[in-house]
Design a protein around this motif. Structure first.
Motif, PDB file in Angstrom:
ATOM      1  N   ASP A 284       2.983  33.969  36.780  1.00 54.07           N
ATOM      2  CA  ASP A 284       4.017  34.129  37.614  1.00 54.07           C
ATOM      3  C   ASP A 284       3.938  33.447  38.929  1.00 54.07           C
ATOM      4  O   ASP A 284       5.039  33.075  39.515  1.00 54.07           O
ATOM      5  CB  ASP A 284       3.933  35.806  38.015  1.00 54.07           C
ATOM      6  N   MET A 285       2.535  33.272  39.395  1.00 56.09           N
ATOM      7  CA  MET A 285       2.647  32.525  40.782  1.00 56.09           C
ATOM      8  C   MET A 285       1.215  32.009  40.776  1.00 56.09           C
ATOM      9  O   MET A 285       0.084  32.567  40.000  1.00 56.09           O
ATOM     10  CB  MET A 285       2.726  33.500  41.867  1.00 56.09           C
ATOM     11  N   VAL A 286       1.101  30.987  41.621  1.00 58.16           N
ATOM     12  CA  VAL A 286      -0.345  30.286  42.020  1.00 58.16           C
ATOM     13  C   VAL A 286      -0.409  30.593  43.525  1.00 58.16           C
ATOM     14  O   VAL A 286       0.381  30.357  44.592  1.00 58.16           O
ATOM     15  CB  VAL A 286      -0.379  28.756  41.759  1.00 58.16           C
ATOM     16  N   THR A 287      -1.344  31.374  43.958  1.00 56.01           N
ATOM     17  CA  THR A 287      -1.547  31.773  45.210  1.00 56.01           C
ATOM     18  C   THR A 287      -2.853  31.521  45.833  1.00 56.01           C
ATOM     19  O   THR A 287      -3.894  31.584  45.279  1.00 56.01           O
ATOM     20  CB  THR A 287      -1.248  33.511  45.192  1.00 56.01           C
TER      21      THR A 287
ATOM     22  N   MET B 158      -4.496  37.543  29.559  1.00 57.20           N
ATOM     23  CA  MET B 158      -3.240  37.235  29.704  1.00 57.20           C
ATOM     24  C   MET B 158      -2.513  38.105  29.302  1.00 57.20           C
ATOM     25  O   MET B 158      -1.256  37.981  28.968  1.00 57.20           O
ATOM     26  CB  MET B 158      -3.230  35.937  28.621  1.00 57.20           C
ATOM     27  N   LEU B 159      -2.671  39.452  29.736  1.00 57.54           N
ATOM     28  CA  LEU B 159      -1.922  40.621  29.328  1.00 57.54           C
ATOM     29  C   LEU B 159      -1.433  41.203  30.673  1.00 57.54           C
ATOM     30  O   LEU B 159      -1.004  42.568  30.456  1.00 57.54           O
ATOM     31  CB  LEU B 159      -2.864  41.457  28.496  1.00 57.54           C
ATOM     32  N   GLY B 160      -1.580  40.809  31.683  1.00 55.71           N
ATOM     33  CA  GLY B 160      -0.975  41.380  33.030  1.00 55.71           C
ATOM     34  C   GLY B 160       0.097  41.452  33.133  1.00 55.71           C
ATOM     35  O   GLY B 160       1.051  40.782  32.733  1.00 55.71           O
ATOM     36  N   ASP B 161       0.534  42.609  33.734  1.00 56.89           N
ATOM     37  CA  ASP B 161       2.190  42.843  34.230  1.00 56.89           C
ATOM     38  C   ASP B 161       2.652  41.855  35.213  1.00 56.89           C
ATOM     39  O   ASP B 161       3.710  41.202  35.203  1.00 56.89           O
ATOM     40  CB  ASP B 161       2.418  44.184  34.663  1.00 56.89           C
ATOM     41  N   VAL B 162       1.545  41.454  35.947  1.00 57.32           N
ATOM     42  CA  VAL B 162       1.777  40.313  36.848  1.00 57.32           C
ATOM     43  C   VAL B 162       0.714  39.413  36.580  1.00 57.32           C
ATOM     44  O   VAL B 162      -0.280  39.765  36.646  1.00 57.32           O
ATOM     45  CB  VAL B 162       1.935  40.954  38.489  1.00 57.32           C
ATOM     46  N   GLN B 163       0.933  38.063  36.565  1.00 56.62           N
ATOM     47  CA  GLN B 163      -0.023  37.090  36.382  1.00 56.62           C
ATOM     48  C   GLN B 163      -0.181  36.153  37.455  1.00 56.62           C
ATOM     49  O   GLN B 163       1.040  35.621  37.845  1.00 56.62           O
ATOM     50  CB  GLN B 163       0.233  36.050  35.010  1.00 56.62           C
ATOM     51  N   ILE B 164      -1.169  36.062  38.213  1.00 54.90           N
ATOM     52  CA  ILE B 164      -1.550  35.321  39.478  1.00 54.90           C
ATOM     53  C   ILE B 164      -2.873  34.437  39.118  1.00 54.90           C
ATOM     54  O   ILE B 164      -3.563  34.651  38.515  1.00 54.90           O
ATOM     55  CB  ILE B 164      -1.695  36.199  40.780  1.00 54.90           C
TER      56      ILE B 164
END
Length: 284
Positions: free
Chosen positions: A258-261, A212-218
């Motif tokens: 941020d998003m679900v991909t 949970m430390l990402g700059d972008v969380q997918i």
């Protein structure tokens, strides 16, 4: 000889046709039988219900790196069975069985390659290896992945899949939480992005650390994401939780990711992020 035997013997013998055991796969999402070739062609996503199957490092690298561009990095060696742990089996025997089953040294594998022509390092956690549990080997591999990304001046992309810390290593497994946090800070100090792709399931100490430390969380669709179990939370707060609680979609809708991909769109999404976030290399 009875009349039944005479009738049976008169029937022409037809050899039983052999059918391979691996032609069909039962989907864990909808319970339908899916032709394995069709599942593989769909990146191990059920064509009937869109359930995303769990997959290992080699398939992740194949799906997200450019073709023939990636190389697996050596896994750091650590002390095995430092606590001489034994429950119903010796820990060292569990490790040997997991290595035979997966072909991997431990639950975390790094590779370096290109995504749409841009250099990147990808780390993949393999749930098939003792539930993707985080021990010393996983922590060392994560740190090594960060160091490789810094050396390459490239983003570090991590696919998480874990039941949490590895109980057979006790406090040594929990020590990997602050170590991974420090390694991520090293990436930030170098001006490099850290991108996380949460896959099913990601939980426990991994969820509380680098997941949970990402700059972008997918996240992949409908993945189970949690620190602790649903029943434990309900018993603690004495309330019924929503049906979609601890899913990718719930986390996205509440601003935690941020998003679900979809898996088929992940390479394109990662390619755009890598191109946008990677520092421009100065000409010599």
């Amino acid at each position: 000889m009875s009349w039944l035997d005479r009738v049976r013997n008169a029937i022409p013998f037809v050899a039983k046709r052999e059918t391979p055991d691996n032609l069909w796969h039962k989907c864990k999402g909808c319970g339908q039988m899916v032709f394995v070739k069709e599942l593989e062609d769909n990146q191990h996503v059920c064509p009937k219900c869109d359930h995303h199957d769990r997959i290992g490092p080699s398939l992740r690298f194949d799906y997200h790196f450019d073709e023939d561009s990636w190389t697996v990095l050596d896994s750091p060696r650590v002390a095995e069975d430092p606590l001489k742990f034994r429950d119903s089996k010796r820990y060292i025997d569990r490790l040997k069985a997991a290595r035979v089953a997966t072909g991997e040294q431990d639950a975390f594998v790094n590779a370096v390659g290109t995504i749409d022509g841009n250099r990147a390092v990808i780390g993949v956690q393999d749930f098939a290896f003792m539930g993707g549990s985080m021990g010393q080997a996983v922590g060392e591999a994560f740190v090594a992945g960060c160091e490789a990304a810094i050396a390459e001046r490239a983003p570090y992309i991590v696919f998480t899949a874990s039941g949490g810390a590895r109980m057979q290593e006790g406090i040594l497994s929990l020590m990997q939480m602050p170590r991974s946090t420090v390694a991520i800070e090293m990436l930030h100090d170098a001006g490099l992005p850290y991108i996380v792709v949460l896959t099913d399931p990601t939980s426990g100490g991994v969820m509380a650390a680098y997941a949970m430390l990402g700059d972008v969380q997918i996240a992949e669709p409908n993945a189970t994401l949690a620190f602790t179990g649903r029943r434990v939370i309900e018993n603690t707060i004495r309330e019924k939780l929503p049906d979609d609680f601890q899913t990718s979609e719930y986390y996205r809708d509440h601003g935690l990711i941020d998003m679900v991909t979809h898996r088929r769109d992940l390479k394109e999404t990662l390619g755009r992020l890598v191109a946008y976030l990677t520092p421009v290399k100065q000409a010599a």
